[in-house]
Design a protein around this motif. Structure first.
Motif, PDB file in Angstrom:
ATOM      1  N   ASN A  34     -75.888  56.283  31.900  1.00  0.00           N
ATOM      2  CA  ASN A  34     -75.106  55.732  33.012  1.00  0.00           C
ATOM      3  C   ASN A  34     -74.962  54.227  32.840  1.00  0.00           C
ATOM      4  OD1 ASN A  34     -75.016  58.252  34.148  1.00  0.00           O
ATOM      5  ND2 ASN A  34     -76.137  57.710  36.006  1.00  0.00           N
ATOM      6  N   PHE A  35     -73.820  53.704  33.230  1.00  0.00           N
ATOM      7  CA  PHE A  35     -73.611  52.263  33.172  1.00  0.00           C
ATOM      8  C   PHE A  35     -74.299  51.590  34.355  1.00  0.00           C
ATOM      9  CE2 PHE A  35     -69.927  53.883  30.782  1.00  0.00           C
ATOM     10  CZ  PHE A  35     -70.161  53.218  29.589  1.00  0.00           C
ATOM     11  N   TYR A  36     -74.665  50.336  34.160  1.00  0.00           N
ATOM     12  CA  TYR A  36     -75.304  49.536  35.196  1.00  0.00           C
ATOM     13  C   TYR A  36     -74.397  49.465  36.420  1.00  0.00           C
ATOM     14  CZ  TYR A  36     -77.322  45.439  37.486  1.00  0.00           C
ATOM     15  OH  TYR A  36     -77.879  44.567  38.404  1.00  0.00           O
ATOM     16  N   ASP A  37     -74.991  49.704  37.615  1.00  0.00           N
ATOM     17  CA  ASP A  37     -74.216  49.612  38.853  1.00  0.00           C
ATOM     18  C   ASP A  37     -75.135  49.236  40.012  1.00  0.00           C
ATOM     19  OD1 ASP A  37     -75.566  51.966  39.617  1.00  0.00           O
ATOM     20  OD2 ASP A  37     -73.838  53.247  39.258  1.00  0.00           O
ATOM     21  N   ASP A  38     -74.622  49.329  41.232  1.00  0.00           N
ATOM     22  CA  ASP A  38     -75.377  48.936  42.420  1.00  0.00           C
ATOM     23  C   ASP A  38     -76.567  49.839  42.712  1.00  0.00           C
ATOM     24  OD1 ASP A  38     -73.653  46.835  42.811  1.00  0.00           O
ATOM     25  OD2 ASP A  38     -72.462  47.850  44.346  1.00  0.00           O
ATOM     26  N   ASN A  39     -76.640  51.001  42.085  1.00  0.00           N
ATOM     27  CA  ASN A  39     -77.789  51.886  42.266  1.00  0.00           C
ATOM     28  C   ASN A  39     -78.992  51.446  41.446  1.00  0.00           C
ATOM     29  OD1 ASN A  39     -76.520  53.713  44.084  1.00  0.00           O
ATOM     30  ND2 ASN A  39     -75.380  54.547  42.348  1.00  0.00           N
ATOM     31  N   ASP A  40     -78.772  50.576  40.464  1.00  0.00           N
ATOM     32  CA  ASP A  40     -79.869  50.028  39.668  1.00  0.00           C
ATOM     33  C   ASP A  40     -80.511  48.869  40.423  1.00  0.00           C
ATOM     34  OD1 ASP A  40     -79.489  51.680  37.320  1.00  0.00           O
ATOM     35  OD2 ASP A  40     -77.687  50.490  36.933  1.00  0.00           O
ATOM     36  N   ALA A  41     -81.762  48.600  40.132  1.00  0.00           N
ATOM     37  CA  ALA A  41     -82.462  47.494  40.790  1.00  0.00           C
ATOM     38  C   ALA A  41     -81.732  46.187  40.511  1.00  0.00           C
ATOM     39  CB  ALA A  41     -83.901  47.427  40.299  1.00  0.00           C
ATOM     40  N   GLN A  42     -81.393  45.486  41.563  1.00  0.00           N
ATOM     41  CA  GLN A  42     -80.735  44.182  41.461  1.00  0.00           C
ATOM     42  C   GLN A  42     -81.850  43.140  41.434  1.00  0.00           C
ATOM     43  OE1 GLN A  42     -77.143  44.341  41.289  1.00  0.00           O
ATOM     44  NE2 GLN A  42     -77.826  46.465  41.085  1.00  0.00           N
ATOM     45  N   LEU A  43     -82.257  42.763  40.237  1.00  0.00           N
ATOM     46  CA  LEU A  43     -83.462  41.951  40.044  1.00  0.00           C
ATOM     47  C   LEU A  43     -83.176  40.452  40.048  1.00  0.00           C
ATOM     48  CD1 LEU A  43     -85.026  44.036  37.136  1.00  0.00           C
ATOM     49  CD2 LEU A  43     -85.555  44.181  39.574  1.00  0.00           C
ATOM     50  N   ASN A  44     -84.166  39.697  40.531  1.00  0.00           N
ATOM     51  CA  ASN A  44     -84.167  38.247  40.407  1.00  0.00           C
ATOM     52  C   ASN A  44     -85.498  37.874  39.776  1.00  0.00           C
ATOM     53  OD1 ASN A  44     -84.452  35.492  40.679  1.00  0.00           O
ATOM     54  ND2 ASN A  44     -83.615  35.403  42.739  1.00  0.00           N
ATOM     55  N   LEU A  45     -85.488  37.706  38.461  1.00  0.00           N
ATOM     56  CA  LEU A  45     -86.675  37.330  37.701  1.00  0.00           C
ATOM     57  C   LEU A  45     -86.395  36.068  36.894  1.00  0.00           C
ATOM     58  CD1 LEU A  45     -87.620  40.930  36.513  1.00  0.00           C
ATOM     59  CD2 LEU A  45     -88.716  39.624  38.344  1.00  0.00           C
ATOM     60  N   ASN A  46     -85.484  35.224  37.389  1.00  0.00           N
ATOM     61  CA  ASN A  46     -85.016  34.042  36.660  1.00  0.00           C
ATOM     62  C   ASN A  46     -85.979  32.868  36.675  1.00  0.00           C
ATOM     63  OD1 ASN A  46     -82.612  35.452  36.313  1.00  0.00           O
ATOM     64  ND2 ASN A  46     -81.738  34.626  38.195  1.00  0.00           N
ATOM     65  N   ASN A  47     -86.951  32.877  37.567  1.00  0.00           N
ATOM     66  CA  ASN A  47     -87.805  31.703  37.750  1.00  0.00           C
ATOM     67  C   ASN A  47     -89.113  31.754  36.977  1.00  0.00           C
ATOM     68  OD1 ASN A  47     -86.062  30.290  39.548  1.00  0.00           O
ATOM     69  ND2 ASN A  47     -86.610  31.768  41.134  1.00  0.00           N
ATOM     70  N   GLY A  48     -89.153  32.532  35.913  1.00  0.00           N
ATOM     71  CA  GLY A  48     -90.376  32.610  35.122  1.00  0.00           C
ATOM     72  C   GLY A  48     -90.322  33.752  34.134  1.00  0.00           C
ATOM     73  N   ILE A  49     -91.470  34.109  33.636  1.00  0.00           N
ATOM     74  CA  ILE A  49     -91.604  35.187  32.658  1.00  0.00           C
ATOM     75  C   ILE A  49     -91.860  36.493  33.400  1.00  0.00           C
ATOM     76  CG2 ILE A  49     -92.990  36.057  30.733  1.00  0.00           C
ATOM     77  CD1 ILE A  49     -93.745  33.070  30.212  1.00  0.00           C
ATOM     78  N   PRO A  50     -90.990  37.501  33.232  1.00  0.00           N
ATOM     79  CA  PRO A  50     -91.225  38.788  33.897  1.00  0.00           C
ATOM     80  C   PRO A  50     -92.520  39.434  33.412  1.00  0.00           C
ATOM     81  CG  PRO A  50     -88.972  38.649  33.122  1.00  0.00           C
ATOM     82  CD  PRO A  50     -89.710  37.482  32.521  1.00  0.00           C
TER      83      PRO A  50
END
Length: 171
Positions: A34-50
């Motif tokens: 499946n292609f990425y869409d709104d059902n996938d987790a909308q992550l914000n991991l930009n401020n460091g190392i995941p």
């Protein structure tokens, strides 16, 4: 608890994407390819190392008097081995402490995980098993540099207890 403290019981409702929307997302399995869409987790991991790790939690009952938020990242939680669990949440905020009347609880089945939106107050996971392993996705320093906790006993003189709406939910 002393005699002046209030024990507030809240009932855990079965989580749905609509009910949980103001706190984050409920993520269910999707077919490979499946292609990425709104059902996938909308992550914000930009401020460091995941950091993705398996977190073992031991039984702690269903009472709590502390609630935490992270303002630098989203956080994803899910149980391994299909275990059901509970979490208490309050809407995201960036300037105020959570209001006790805004705290609600959800029952999370073992076939999904949740993504907590940036700033969502949360307490848990809670469960009645001896222990449950959870996968946890956050930043590598979330528990050091992005972990604001509100003590509900100190600020509001309240302790919470999560109860179940549906007695078919057995641990």
């Amino acid at each position: 608890m002393n005699e002046t403290q209030i024990l507030k019981r809240i009932s855990a409702q079965l989580i749905t994407p609509v009910l949980f929307q103001q706190y984050g997302q409920v993520i269910y399995p999707s077919n490979d390819g499946n292609f990425y869409d709104d059902n996938d987790a909308q992550l914000n991991l930009n401020n460091g190392i995941p950091r993705l790790y398996i977190m073992r939690l031991n039984h702690q009952g269903r009472q709590f008097n502390k609630i935490t938020r992270h303002v630098k990242c989203t956080q994803c939680l899910g149980s391994l081995a299909g275990k059901e669990w509970l979490i208490a949440v309050a809407p995201p905020s960036f300037t105020n402490k959570p209001l006790p009347e805004k705290i609600v609880a959800f029952r999370i089945p073992g076939n999904c995980f949740i993504k907590l939106e940036v700033g969502t107050w949360h307490s848990g996971p809670y469960f009645d098993d001896e222990f449950i392993d959870f996968y946890n996705l956050e930043l590598s320093d979330t528990n050091i540099n992005d972990h604001e906790t509100c003590n509900l006993l100190s600020t509001h003189n309240i302790q919470f207890e999560i109860n179940l709406i549906d007695e078919k939910f057995n641990y």
